[in-house]
Design a protein around this motif. Structure first.
Motif, PDB file in Angstrom:
ATOM      1  N   GLY A  15      10.706  12.776   3.310  1.00 21.82           N
ATOM      2  CA  GLY A  15      10.912  11.354   3.576  1.00 21.82           C
ATOM      3  C   GLY A  15      10.263  10.457   2.535  1.00 21.82           C
ATOM      4  O   GLY A  15      10.010   9.279   2.781  1.00 21.82           O
ATOM      5  N   LEU A  16      10.021  11.044   1.369  1.00 22.82           N
ATOM      6  CA  LEU A  16       9.268  10.323   0.338  1.00 22.82           C
ATOM      7  C   LEU A  16      10.025  10.336  -1.000  1.00 22.82           C
ATOM      8  O   LEU A  16      10.581  11.368  -1.387  1.00 22.82           O
ATOM      9  CB  LEU A  16       7.917  11.032   0.153  1.00 22.82           C
ATOM     10  N   PHE A  17      10.011   9.183  -1.638  1.00 25.74           N
ATOM     11  CA  PHE A  17      10.682   9.031  -2.932  1.00 25.74           C
ATOM     12  C   PHE A  17       9.713   8.509  -3.993  1.00 25.74           C
ATOM     13  O   PHE A  17       8.754   7.806  -3.678  1.00 25.74           O
ATOM     14  CB  PHE A  17      11.758   7.937  -2.842  1.00 25.74           C
ATOM     15  N   ARG A  31       4.297   5.847   6.726  1.00 27.31           N
ATOM     16  CA  ARG A  31       5.631   5.606   7.293  1.00 27.31           C
ATOM     17  C   ARG A  31       6.458   6.885   7.209  1.00 27.31           C
ATOM     18  O   ARG A  31       7.159   7.255   8.149  1.00 27.31           O
ATOM     19  CB  ARG A  31       6.361   4.519   6.506  1.00 27.31           C
ATOM     20  N   ALA A  32       6.392   7.528   6.065  1.00 23.63           N
ATOM     21  CA  ALA A  32       7.148   8.771   5.915  1.00 23.63           C
ATOM     22  C   ALA A  32       6.611   9.835   6.867  1.00 23.63           C
ATOM     23  O   ALA A  32       7.375  10.600   7.471  1.00 23.63           O
ATOM     24  CB  ALA A  32       7.083   9.253   4.470  1.00 23.63           C
ATOM     25  N   GLU A  87       3.034   3.552   2.887  1.00 22.47           N
ATOM     26  CA  GLU A  87       4.335   4.209   2.668  1.00 22.47           C
ATOM     27  C   GLU A  87       4.249   5.688   3.034  1.00 22.47           C
ATOM     28  O   GLU A  87       5.152   6.237   3.663  1.00 22.47           O
ATOM     29  CB  GLU A  87       4.782   4.042   1.206  1.00 22.47           C
ATOM     30  N   LEU A  88       3.154   6.316   2.641  1.00 22.69           N
ATOM     31  CA  LEU A  88       2.984   7.726   3.010  1.00 22.69           C
ATOM     32  C   LEU A  88       2.982   7.859   4.535  1.00 22.69           C
ATOM     33  O   LEU A  88       3.614   8.757   5.110  1.00 22.69           O
ATOM     34  CB  LEU A  88       1.671   8.280   2.452  1.00 22.69           C
ATOM     35  N   SER A  96       0.815  -1.206   0.000  1.00 24.58           N
ATOM     36  CA  SER A  96       0.000   0.000   0.000  1.00 24.58           C
ATOM     37  C   SER A  96       0.852   1.261   0.000  1.00 24.58           C
ATOM     38  O   SER A  96       1.668   1.471   0.887  1.00 24.58           O
ATOM     39  CB  SER A  96      -0.910  -0.001   1.230  1.00 24.58           C
ATOM     40  N   PHE A  97       0.608   2.098  -0.983  1.00 22.16           N
ATOM     41  CA  PHE A  97       1.326   3.379  -0.997  1.00 22.16           C
ATOM     42  C   PHE A  97       0.873   4.254   0.174  1.00 22.16           C
ATOM     43  O   PHE A  97       1.614   5.108   0.627  1.00 22.16           O
ATOM     44  CB  PHE A  97       1.118   4.103  -2.334  1.00 22.16           C
ATOM     45  N   LYS A 122       7.892  10.525  10.429  1.00 28.95           N
ATOM     46  CA  LYS A 122       9.032  11.401  10.689  1.00 28.95           C
ATOM     47  C   LYS A 122       8.823  12.807  10.134  1.00 28.95           C
ATOM     48  O   LYS A 122       9.605  13.701  10.432  1.00 28.95           O
ATOM     49  CB  LYS A 122      10.283  10.810  10.023  1.00 28.95           C
TER      50      LYS A 122
END
Ligand code: SRM
Ligand code: SRM
Ligand code: SRM
Ligand code: SRM
Ligand code: SF4
Ligand code: SF4
Ligand code: SF4
Ligand code: SF4
Ligand code: SF4
Ligand code: SF4
Ligand code: SF4
Ligand code: SF4
Lengths: 362, 406, 406, 362
Positions: free
Chosen positions: C117-119, C28-29, C25-26, C21-22, C32
């Motif tokens: 914190g995102l790529f 998680r970023a 990921e969002l 799931s993106f 921080k």
């Protein structure tokens, strides 16, 4: 619909004679009942009906432009061998329709004695569909009947034989109006102008409707311009593609030019749907000079194509299918025709003709 | 042959060779017709000069008609007085190009008497063309032809003489009666042919099957092509006969454009649901294969030559329709369709714009709506790839659907 | 995972399901990065409203560069202050997308420290994208990356970061060194990438063979594709092995686009003079077939997306050239060619006109003349069908040839 | 070229890190020497070198938009199993490169434990190439990552398996700029606007260059107009095709619209040259509504296509080849998608897309 003006007994709007009155009895009887046909030999075929009746056809090459006496000659033959019936084909050949097999050979003998060839069937070179040319048309960039005669003399054997890989349909048009409908022929020869029209500035206003003259140009090269105080047009020579359409609309823009009128050769067109979709003929040779009475440059180019085709094509392959199989680069290689920037389509839909892949024979 | 009074060294060369010589034909005509003798002289001049010697313009015609005669005036009447006027009459051919010797001889007589003794059998559109008369002879030429049963064809911004392949008269593959429909339409549209009111020319051609022996798909605004809907009829015994003569796999099966044929264990099978009716297999084995029994026609639209927007072939407008039933109803469907097409052309076309160009300009979808046909995937090679879709409606805030076009 | 401070019922739904799931990921970023937390809120708002919430415009960048950073400003900074500025940096990927854990971790640290914190690993063009920094952080972010050895890519009217397939690094079919040339060109054209002076964007992609695993033919103005000139190498023993696994005739031979293969008596033969190097047979039997030994590259030109004149694929500009030799000469041929193309574009292109559109507008033939390449039939699907040829010279009366173009 | 500003030690124009330093030793050693490969199971393949060395690749699906911690996670795995090396693919998958076969299974287990799938090779559904969407782009007509997530959840099995007839490449772009390069994908989903831009007349002059705004329109729908005394533009709603290009050039012409932004589906594109030439995707479904978070209408349409393809295609046929074989009419018939006037190309080269033949399955 037909409105026959009874008052003056002037007859108008009657349409064509009723075809039913011109069908040979054997055809009337077997109309829509044909079962199959067989080609018996070059120029001769038989159609067999459900009723078992057999109809023999002998196909005869014609010059298309013919004298009244020619018409009488063939009428005589029709009387003698075909109960007075005969037909023409869609490519200007003559067809004698016989119900007696034994009449075939005598008929052929008489036809040949008159100097006319029997053939044009099956895997042969058909009669060349063509147009009026210098003989009768003001927009022509070449003669029609003359080029056709020169070609058919040269490739006569392909008409009377059936030694080609498949049917070859050749067509000729004397200008880009393409009356012969050369657009989709195996080999197409087209009269090409190569110099922009001359503007007879004094006469434009009187002879032409200026807006439609401007609209006639496919590349917007005709523009309004007042010359010596008179409304006229100018032609942008850098845009003009010499199509002659402005001249068609406006007689004050003559385009014929002894040095620059010539002929282009297109190849690989096809109308039938058999095996592959109908397709246009594509440019092979952009321009060859007018060299009457025999147009040797044209004959040479056509010979090159026919020989390459004959050598290279597999049985049953039309010119388009052969080229498609070997690829255009190879076509240019084996014919020796130069591939130039003129071959790359830069007209309206040209973009759709590029090679958008990595496909190349290297 | 006696030759001509003019010196024609260039043309003389074209009397040689195996193929029949049009120059000889010209000379034969010239025997009886001084003006045709001059025509030869004029042509020789073109052979010398490399340009045509006809003037552009000048009118010729018959009363009440605006079409059917193409006027032609020489630019060198002093030297070749016979060519001062040398007009052409376009005469409706008999459907299927069938004639009797009787009628041909009478045409020949008319041509000698009222024109230059010269014919085109036939013109590229399909008309008989009589060449070489003067305006003052036009009416009599016309009426003589009419008495013989022949009428003029089209020219200018008018319908052209429809024409057709030999069809059921002499071909086993005709899926409908090409001669009948061509004759019927020609009679129906006399007015459209003789009195130009169109934006430009309009051509109709009828082929009995997709072999298209009349080349309709490349040169008629409306092309009617016979086709069947059900299965190709197979005679396996005859297939076996052909198998003795050639490699059926190689020459027939492998060339089927949709690869819907199979030949294994000496049996030929066809997946007719994938057959696109290209005719190849039938052409290759006429004794073994025949079109199906549910016969009808396809209609393609828009073929034309390069001027002005580039050449076009016809695209499918009607993939299949029961023209044989329509025949019983005097081709009501067909005529209605043609009328709708003409109405649309009349409404939206510009001068000298062929129907194919108009359709392209306004968009196929809009054209279809106007003539009340459904868009069908058969009409396209493939759907659009670009995403520039002109949606015709959008939702507005109160969530009601609104059609902007009304 | 801890989630976000915003209520995101719609996005929460996308945390379910088997595929990673993106949204997670969002989140998680966001753990921080408060600004990324606001990004989630802003996105949820779009999910509710069905429209994006980014403003059009606003600048971001680093000194001396006009490219490589895409500025992004939210239209709802009141509710989502962290998104007021949330820019993206496009960072040149390493050729072939190879990385070490070491360098990745350092990138991750930079991204945490100076951005959201995102790529994107990777952007569609091939760059590493770092998301979520503010203009005031840009310089430091940039220099931190630079110290790690990474530079910015392109944006705006500039060259884009070239990219390539994995090529010789991990593929047996690479006909040239895709990584090397991509690296070399990227270094050569630093200025063109970082300081926009073009009419519009320009993309270069390099594929080792016509499988085109970098999709160059559909989305790069210049596509370099490896290809060979001589014969496909055949190992008949391995062919025999494949014959045990599948029907070679059906799955390989019959699918060859030029039908230049034959498989009879357990022997595979190829008429290489008709092979168009499509790769299919090689793809199907990698152990048995290999590209030839005379390796080189093809160049295609002009691919692009729909805007403005419609989508284009690339067409062949150079059917074959010895790129492996060119490598030894620092790609002089290739760079010269590119320079000529750019010079032409510079001279004749209009603003926001991709090279493919320009070529179309001026005509392929004229373009070829300008960049000094010969017209070749390999460039076209087929020669022109319409007769509207713009001949560039005509003869004048004294029989001398005159070039109007001079 | 690299110009390192020594004065301030500001580093510029250095280009990318040298790739040679990032290649695993086994690759350095066998660079250009690979002999062949074999797919061992879904998501796992081996490349064998002339040197006999074997390189194992494990391909892992990713969300593309990832957190820094994800980057650290995969770095840890690379350290543990791959000597610290790894790569990404051109479709945003991860590839772990192993020189020890025995590491494959342990690696896969750890990858899966982290929630990431192994697959996307051979006859599978690849990862969906996509774009920024609502997450980060102002011109988007839909979200990108969200639609992709919804789709991949649904068709997960096609990624981790290899049960499709051939590779299926799906792509997503959130507006007609098509950053995902959806133009030539087996299945392409494109964000579509459907309502003309709103002209913020007051702001045009300040925010936009009017001539380039006018030039941006593919259909000449933008025209100069003075509104309330200020130079501005007007949009011809009857011409507008909703491409949004004028908005790209001129922020005063916003086009996003909650009710009318949606998605179109195109099918049958292809980039590889294998067997058939590269070709664009063609329109299947002109418009479906934006229905986050799961876009059920889109999923349904894609399912319809995938199922029909799976049932209908022969082994090895890409979507384009399958449709080409059965014909577009049948594609519309079996999918049940309506064929509308919107499917008929009426843009610049549209004329080249008609069926100029008698070919029809009846
Ligand atoms: C007589 C004629 C019809 C008419 O009403 O006059 C005719 C008659 C036949 N055609 Fe035709 N075709 C006739 C013009 C055409 C044309 C039109 C044209 O050439 O302008 C075409 C389209 C050509 C093209 O594609 O460019 C045409 C494409 C065919 C084909 C498809 C050939 C192919 O494979 O591409 C067949 C089938 C075949 O020959 O196998 C065919 C087959 C036939 C058959 C066998 C049909 C039949 O069963 O009776 C007839 C004799 C064939 C022969 O001549 O070898 N006929 N045929 C026309 C003779 C013209 C002539 O004098 O040469
Ligand atoms: C006589 C004929 C050629 C022949 O030798 O057979 C012919 C001759 C002329 N055609 Fe044609 N066309 C003839 C069939 C065609 C065909 C073929 C066909 O109908 O199947 C075409 C191509 C098909 C098509 O229409 O798309 C054709 C396309 C043209 C054009 C271009 C049409 C266009 O859309 O642009 C013109 C130009 C024009 O009409 O202004 C044209 C114009 C002319 C004119 C009237 C030129 C003129 O302005 O004087 C020619 C008169 C020459 C003369 O000396 O009679 N002719 N013309 C054909 C008519 C005979 C007949 O009725 O049977
Ligand atoms: C980030 C990226 C999408 C992604 O999520 O990966 C992207 C994002 C944008 N693209 Fe793109 N394009 C991206 C790859 C592409 C591609 C694919 C490719 O390069 O292979 C294309 C299609 C290929 C092509 O160029 O033909 C592409 C065709 C466009 C276009 C249309 C170009 C045209 O010729 O008309 C635009 C419009 C423009 O430039 O004005 C555009 C514009 C944009 C802008 C800059 C829109 C804008 O004005 O702000 C987007 C910024 C969004 C953002 O939030 O960062 N983007 N864009 C890709 C770049 C990342 C990278 O550098 O790796
Ligand atoms: C890793 C990657 C290159 C890279 O530098 O990253 C790659 C790697 C391979 N490709 Fe690819 N291709 C990769 C993107 C592509 C693309 C580009 C794309 O999808 O955007 C294409 C063009 C797709 C298209 O046509 O739309 C592509 C078309 C092919 C083909 C041709 C397939 C076909 O028959 O149409 C082959 C040959 C085959 O698979 O038989 C191939 C074959 C291969 C081989 C077997 C080459 C080799 O010997 O190593 C590799 C593994 C195949 C596999 O994944 O099943 N690769 N391959 C890319 C993996 C993307 C991913 O993560 O899914
Ligand atoms: S092709 Fe041209 S020159 Fe020849 S008859 Fe037709 S209009 Fe006249
Ligand atoms: S000849 Fe044709 S291209 Fe030249 S100006 Fe006249 S209409 Fe235009
Ligand atoms: S078109 Fe068909 S039906 Fe007509 S003659 Fe030719 S083969 Fe026979
Ligand atoms: S008619 Fe053509 S498409 Fe139909 S089965 Fe025969 S060869 Fe195939
Ligand atoms: S494009 Fe060719 S060389 Fe490059 S990875 Fe794909 S298959 Fe290998
Ligand atoms: S590479 Fe393609 S074209 Fe060449 S032989 Fe193999 S399948 Fe045929
Ligand atoms: S496709 Fe459109 S909306 Fe999506 S990232 Fe690209 S420019 Fe933005
Ligand atoms: S959205 Fe596109 S088509 Fe509509 S006005 Fe703007 S540029 Fe033109």
């Amino acid at each position: 619909m037909p409105d026959v003006d009874k008052g003056t007994v002037r007859i108008t709007d009657i349409g064509p004679p009723n075809y039913e009155n011109f069908l040979p009895p054997i055809i009337k009887k077997n109309y829509g009942k044909w079962l199959y046909h067989e080609i018996l030999k070059p120029g001769v075929m038989v159609h067999v009906s459900e009723t078992k009746d057999k109809l023999y056809t002998v196909r005869v090459g014609s010059t298309r432009i013919v004298s009244s006496d020619f018409v009488r000659d063939i009428s005589n033959l029709a009387d003698k061998y075909c109960n007075g019936y005969l037909r023409f084909t869609t490519r200007n050949n003559l067809e004698f329709l016989l119900d007696k097999e034994e009449n075939i050979e005598p008929l052929i003998k008489e036809v040949q004695a008159l100097g006319f060839p029997v053939g044009g069937m099956d895997h042969s070179l058909g009669n060349i569909v063509h147009t009026q040319g210098w003989l009768h048309c003001h927009t022509s960039a070449s003669d029609a009947s003359g080029v056709v005669k020169a070609l058919m003399d040269e490739f006569y054997d392909y008409f009377v034989g059936d030694k080609l890989p498949a049917k070859v349909r050749m067509a000729f048009a004397c200008c880009l109006n393409m009356c012969g409908s050369v657009g989709a022929s195996d080999i197409a020869i087209v009269g090409m102008h190569r110099r922009p029209p001359t503007v007879m500035a004094d006469r434009v206003k009187d002879l032409c409707e200026i807006p439609s003259t401007i609209a006639a140009c496919p590349v917007d090269a005709v523009r309004p311009k007042t010359i010596n105080g008179k409304p006229s047009v100018e032609i942008d020579e850098d845009r003009c593609v010499f199509c002659g359409n402005c001249y068609t609309v406006c007689p004050a823009l003559p385009i014929a030019d002894p040095l620059n009128d010539g002929l282009a050769i297109f190849v690989g067109g096809k109308v039938a749907n058999a095996r592959t979709k109908p397709t246009f003929s594509k440019l092979a040779v952009p321009w060859l000079p007018n060299n009457p009475p025999r147009w040797p440059e044209v004959i040479e180019a056509v010979r090159t194509i026919l020989e390459a085709y004959k050598d290279g094509a597999r049985r049953g392959e039309r010119v388009s299918e052969w080229i498609e199989r070997i690829g255009w680069p190879k076509f240019f290689k084996i014919t020796g025709f130069e591939f130039t920037k003129y071959h790359i389509d830069d007209f309206r839909l040209g973009e759709a003709t590029m090679n958008y892949s990595n496909y190349a024979r290297l | 042959m006696a030759g001509t009074k003019h010196k024609t060294p260039l043309l003389d060369d074209l009397k040689e060779g195996k193929w029949p010589s049009f120059v000889k034909e010209l000379e034969r005509a010239a025997q009886k017709s001084p003006r045709t003798d001059d025509l030869i002289g004029l042509l020789e001049k073109s052979y010398r000069d490399h340009i045509p010697h006809w003037k552009h313009g000048g009118m010729a015609g018959v009363k009440g008609y605006g079409a059917g005669i193409v006027g032609r005036f020489s630019d060198s009447p002093e030297d070749f007085p016979g060519t001062q006027e040398y007009h052409t009459a376009r005469i409706n051919q008999i459907e299927g190009f069938f004639y009797t010797s009787d009628v041909l001889r009478k045409l020949a007589d008319i041509c000698d008497e009222h024109a230059g003794g010269l014919f085109n059998f036939h013109g590229s559109t399909g008309d008989i063309q009589i060449l070489g008369f003067k305006q003052k002879e036009a009416e009599e030429l016309f009426q003589k032809c009419a008495q013989l049963g022949f009428d003029l064809g089209g020219s200018g911004s008018a319908l052209r003489t429809p024409s057709c392949c030999v069809g059921p008269a002499r071909c086993e593959w005709a899926n409908y009666d090409t001669l009948h429909v061509t004759d019927n339409l020609t009679r129906e549209f006399q007015n459209e042919m003789h009195r130009p009111t169109f934006n430009y020319k309009f051509k109709i051609k009828c082929a009995g099957c997709p072999n298209d022996c009349i080349a309709s798909g490349a040169r008629s605004d409306l092309s009617i092509v016979g086709v069947w809907k059900d299965n190709i009829r197979i005679d396996q015994d005859q297939v076996a006969e052909y198998a003795k003569k050639f490699d059926i796999k190689k020459y027939v099966v492998d060339k089927c454009p949709t690869h819907c044929m199979d030949y294994t264990d000496d049996k030929l099978t066809i997946d007719d649901s994938n057959c696109v009716k290209c005719m190849h297999c039938i052409n290759s084995m006429p004794k073994a294969l025949r079109p199906g029994l549910q016969k009808g026609a396809q209609i393609r639209i828009g073929a034309k030559v390069p001027m002005v927007q580039g050449p076009r072939l016809g695209f499918i407008l009607v993939p299949f329709y029961d023209i044989n039933k329509d025949k019983e109803e005097d081709y009501t469907f067909l005529k209605d369709l043609i009328q709708k097409i003409w109405d649309f052309w009349d409404e939206y076309g510009t001068s000298r714009e062929r129907i194919g160009e108009l359709i392209q300009r306004v968009g196929v979808g809009n054209f279809l709506e106007a003539i009340e046909l459904e868009p069908l995937p058969e009409m396209v090679e493939h759907p659009r790839a670009n995403p520039f879709i002109k949606f015709e409606e959008y939702l507005v805030a109160d969530e009601e659907e609104e059609s902007k076009e009304g």
